[in-house]
Every structure is written in C-alpha cells, then in structure tokens.
Design an enzyme around this catalytic site. Structure first.
Site, mmCIF file in Angstrom:
data_model
loop_
_atom_site.group_PDB
_atom_site.id
_atom_site.type_symbol
_atom_site.label_atom_id
_atom_site.label_comp_id
_atom_site.label_asym_id
_atom_site.label_seq_id
_atom_site.Cartn_x
_atom_site.Cartn_y
_atom_site.Cartn_z
ATOM 1 N N ARG A 128 -2.215 -2.485 9.846
ATOM 2 C CA ARG A 128 -3.161 -1.365 9.975
ATOM 3 C C ARG A 128 -3.626 -1.194 8.336
ATOM 4 N NH1 ARG A 128 1.318 0.709 11.717
ATOM 5 N NH2 ARG A 128 1.963 1.827 9.702
ATOM 6 N N SER A 129 -3.077 -1.797 7.225
ATOM 7 C CA SER A 129 -3.332 -1.635 6.147
ATOM 8 C C SER A 129 -4.297 -3.053 5.487
ATOM 9 C CB SER A 129 -2.109 -1.455 5.019
ATOM 10 O OG SER A 129 -1.551 -0.193 5.439
ATOM 11 N N THR B 89 0.974 -1.230 0.001
ATOM 12 C CA THR B 89 0.095 0.114 -0.047
ATOM 13 C C THR B 89 0.798 1.257 -0.028
ATOM 14 O OG1 THR B 89 -0.075 -0.191 2.387
ATOM 15 C CG2 THR B 89 -1.982 -1.265 1.157
ATOM 16 N N SER C 104 9.663 12.474 -1.920
ATOM 17 C CA SER C 104 8.977 11.194 -1.876
ATOM 18 C C SER C 104 10.060 10.134 -1.312
ATOM 19 C CB SER C 104 8.624 10.950 -3.338
ATOM 20 O OG SER C 104 9.348 10.958 -4.211
ATOM 21 N N GLY C 105 11.325 10.556 -1.469
ATOM 22 C CA GLY C 105 12.263 9.327 -0.918
ATOM 23 C C GLY C 105 12.245 9.370 0.383
ATOM 24 N N HIS D 157 14.488 12.373 -8.591
ATOM 25 C CA HIS D 157 15.877 12.896 -7.961
ATOM 26 C C HIS D 157 16.804 13.494 -9.129
ATOM 27 C CE1 HIS D 157 14.914 11.208 -4.306
ATOM 28 N NE2 HIS D 157 15.604 9.988 -4.347
ATOM 29 N N VAL E 106 6.188 3.045 -3.034
ATOM 30 C CA VAL E 106 6.664 2.066 -3.902
ATOM 31 C C VAL E 106 5.995 0.722 -4.109
ATOM 32 C CG1 VAL E 106 8.978 0.931 -3.977
ATOM 33 C CG2 VAL E 106 9.068 2.959 -3.117
ATOM 34 N N ASN F 155 12.634 8.558 -8.664
ATOM 35 C CA ASN F 155 13.034 7.891 -7.537
ATOM 36 C C ASN F 155 12.327 6.672 -7.021
ATOM 37 O OD1 ASN F 155 11.718 10.238 -6.724
ATOM 38 N ND2 ASN F 155 11.860 9.180 -4.820
ATOM 39 N N GLN G 299 17.394 15.540 -3.941
ATOM 40 C CA GLN G 299 16.576 14.596 -3.965
ATOM 41 C C GLN G 299 15.053 14.898 -3.767
ATOM 42 O OE1 GLN G 299 20.168 11.980 -2.406
ATOM 43 N NE2 GLN G 299 18.158 10.943 -1.998
ATOM 44 N N CYS H 56 18.144 4.585 -4.199
ATOM 45 C CA CYS H 56 17.608 5.285 -5.436
ATOM 46 C C CYS H 56 18.392 6.081 -5.992
ATOM 47 C CB CYS H 56 16.289 6.091 -5.152
ATOM 48 S SG CYS H 56 16.324 7.108 -3.510
#
Length: 351
Positions: free
Chosen positions: A40-41, A12, A159-160, A253, A15, A327, A156, A129
């Site tokens: 949790r997911s 979820t 989201s990394g 990136h 990535v 990335n 960078q 990445c």
C-alpha cells in the site's frame, strides 16, 4: 569501509519516519538507505539527508546486500521477514514483540545491558517503549543501591497504539467538543471485543487481558524488565508489577515508579545525584519552583526525564519518581539506532 547499507522496514509509519530521522543524526557510518513498507505504501517518496528515496514493497529479496535492517512494521511482518534478512547476512534490530521473550535473542537498552549483544545470532530485540524509559532510570539506582522491588503505573500516549489510534483521538476530541456522538473503533485494543472513547477519558487497559487480570502490556513490562536487568524473564531477584493506562496524550509516556532499594541508608538526594550522572537521564526535580518532567516538553527529545523523587514515608528504603520520555524516540526509533551504534562500537556489525 565507506559505511553500512541500511534498510528500514515500516518506513512510512510513525516510528519508521523517526528511524529515518535518527539515522540522519547518527554517528553510524552509512553508505546507503533502503526504505521498505507494505504494498500500500510502496511508491511513496521520503527524504534521507536531502536525497529523495522511493519506498519499496518488502520482499525477501529486499534484504540482498543489506548490512543492517531496522524493523518497525508489526510482529507479523517481523516474523515473516526478519529470518529472511538474517539469512541474507543482515543484522536486524526489531522494534516489535515478535522476538523479545525468546531466551536466545538479546533484549537491549544500550544504557543498561549492551553486553547482552555480544553473542547475538543476527537479531537484537528492541523492548517495549514503557519498559525502556523505566529501566534507563532504574539501572543506575540498581548499581548504586541495589534494587528489590518495582511498582509502576504508566500513563501511555495514544501514539503507542499507532497512527489510526492517534487519528481516533483527534476525531473523538473534536466530536466531544462539538457535542457529537463518538463511535470508538480502535482503543483500548483494536482486536478486543469492545472499544471505548479515549478523548478526555483514561483507559486502564493497554492490549488484551491475560492471566490473573493483567493485560499483555503489563506482563510485557514485568517480564522485559527482568530480562533486561537480570538476564532472565522470570528471575525473582527483583519483584516487578505494573498497571498500564492509556491516556489522551498524543506523544510521550509518563510513569509513576515506586521502587525499593537494598541500601537502607540511601536518601532522595543520593538518588538524584546518581541519576544526574547517568547516561540518557535528565533530572528535572525542583518542587519549590514547580519543576518536574512533562510529556509536552519531552516530545522530540532522546532523553528520559525524571523528577518528583521523594522517599516513601511509610517504607524505609523505598522511593517514588516521575518518569517521562518520548515513546516514539527513546521508546522506539532512537533506542533502535542507538543499539546499532553500540553494535558498531563493539565490532558486532559488519559489511
């Protein structure tokens, strides 16, 4: 053989969802996909090739009858469950830092060192990445002209650092535009003592500080580059150093890469020619028409984009280039699935 039974751990996450997308596009024969995440997911529903799949909680038993497991749920999860998956017969491609520096575990970028997987013991590590996109561009240069030194400065994307960091960027940006007070909670490193605003504010820190004033991210780039390109994380054959900067960009990136080659007769045109023929690399380099790679144009693409290739005017045999890649795709999800494709091609993945 009808296909592989695949599990995605961290399904979820940013990535993980892209791993599912890459599996939909892959040439890899797939019989079934199992989507795993935290408690949790669990219960969420995701799509794979039009089929609705319910996300399950990750347990050791989740890997029964799994041939290939793709992990992207954090190093702690990998350390706990990767051995369980391997024990049950799965081959694991791990997209965390949990196993990257283990000398017994191959650290792989398929365009660079696919041969490293030949004697794998059930685990292949997916590199950082920022390292991946750099070595994809440097390896063809190394093969053609030799490589002596690399100095990289990264820019960078947020989201990394995960979805919570992306949310923080969005919230802070709106608060700044509204002249409101920001209250950073995550960046530059969630576990560090202080947190700073990322909105409209590049931060010269990714992860925590370690030896000699370098951050963990910078040491990762140094050691991973050597392990991938030379086979050993401390090999002095190529000098590598890095400065890693988090910038207020959501995805993709960018890197400024200075490199010195052994062939003193190499030219910028030679570098462009070699890169234009390299797998996974797209050259965008036309200064006269202001053509160069941009992060916004790399989002959603699997390639590494290079441009601004030019000689260093003070050092013969040295060059600069600008390097951009998504990335979350080439830096994570796509590289992981591409590793699986190479395992299949080499006969190293079995049902």
């Amino acid at each position: 053989m009808s296909g592989y039974r695949v599990a995605v751990v961290g399904a979820t996450g940013a990535v993980g969802t892209r791993m599912i997308q890459m599996l939909e596009e892959t040439s890899l024969p797939i019989e079934s996909v199992r989507l795993l995440a935290s408690s949790r997911s669990a219960g969420k529903q995701l799509k794979f090739n039009g089929q609705t799949i319910t996300v399950e909680e990750t347990t050791p038993e989740s890997f029964e009858e799994v041939d290939l497991a793709l992990f992207s749920a954090g190093g702690g999860v990998s350390k706990k469950f990767v051995p369980e998956a391997v024990k049950r017969g799965a081959v694991v491609v791990d997209n965390t830092s949990a196993f990257r520096m283990d000398p017994k575990i191959p650290l792989v970028v398929p365009e660079v060192n696919p041969e490293a997987m030949e004697n794998h013991q059930g685990i292949i590590a997916n590199p950082n990445c920022s390292t991946i996109q750099m070595v994809v561009a440097l390896e063809p240069i190394k093969k053609a002209f030799g490589l002596k030194q690399v100095v990289v400065t990264t820019f960078q994307a947020v989201s990394g650092a995960g979805q919570r960091a992306l949310n923080e960027l969005e919230e802070e940006s709106q608060e700044v535009l509204n002249n409101e007070t920001v209250d950073p909670q995550i960046l530059p490193a969630a576990g560090d003592k202080k947190h700073y605003q990322i909105a409209f504010n590049p931060l010269p820190q990714i992860d925590v500080f370690e030896d000699e004033g370098y951050t963990h991210e910078e040491w990762k780039m140094i050691h991973e580059t050597k392990k991938i390109m030379l086979g050993e994380m401390n090999d002095p054959a190529i000098k590598v150093t890095a400065t890693c900067v988090r910038v207020p960009v959501p995805v993709a990136h960018s890197e400024e890469v200075y490199f010195e080659v052994e062939d003193q007769n190499a030219t910028a045109d030679d570098i462009r020619r070699v890169l234009s023929e390299a797998d996974g690399v797209v050259v965008q380099d036309d200064p006269e028409h202001q053509i160069y790679p941009q992060a916004v144009n790399a989002v959603g693409k699997k390639d590494v984009f290079v441009g601004r290739i030019r000689p260093d005017q003070e050092n013969q045999g040295s060059f600069h280039m600008w390097n951009v890649s998504d990335n979350l795709l080439k830096g994570a999800a796509w590289n992981s699935v591409e590793i699986a494709e190479k395992l299949h091609e080499q006969g190293l993945l079995h049902v």
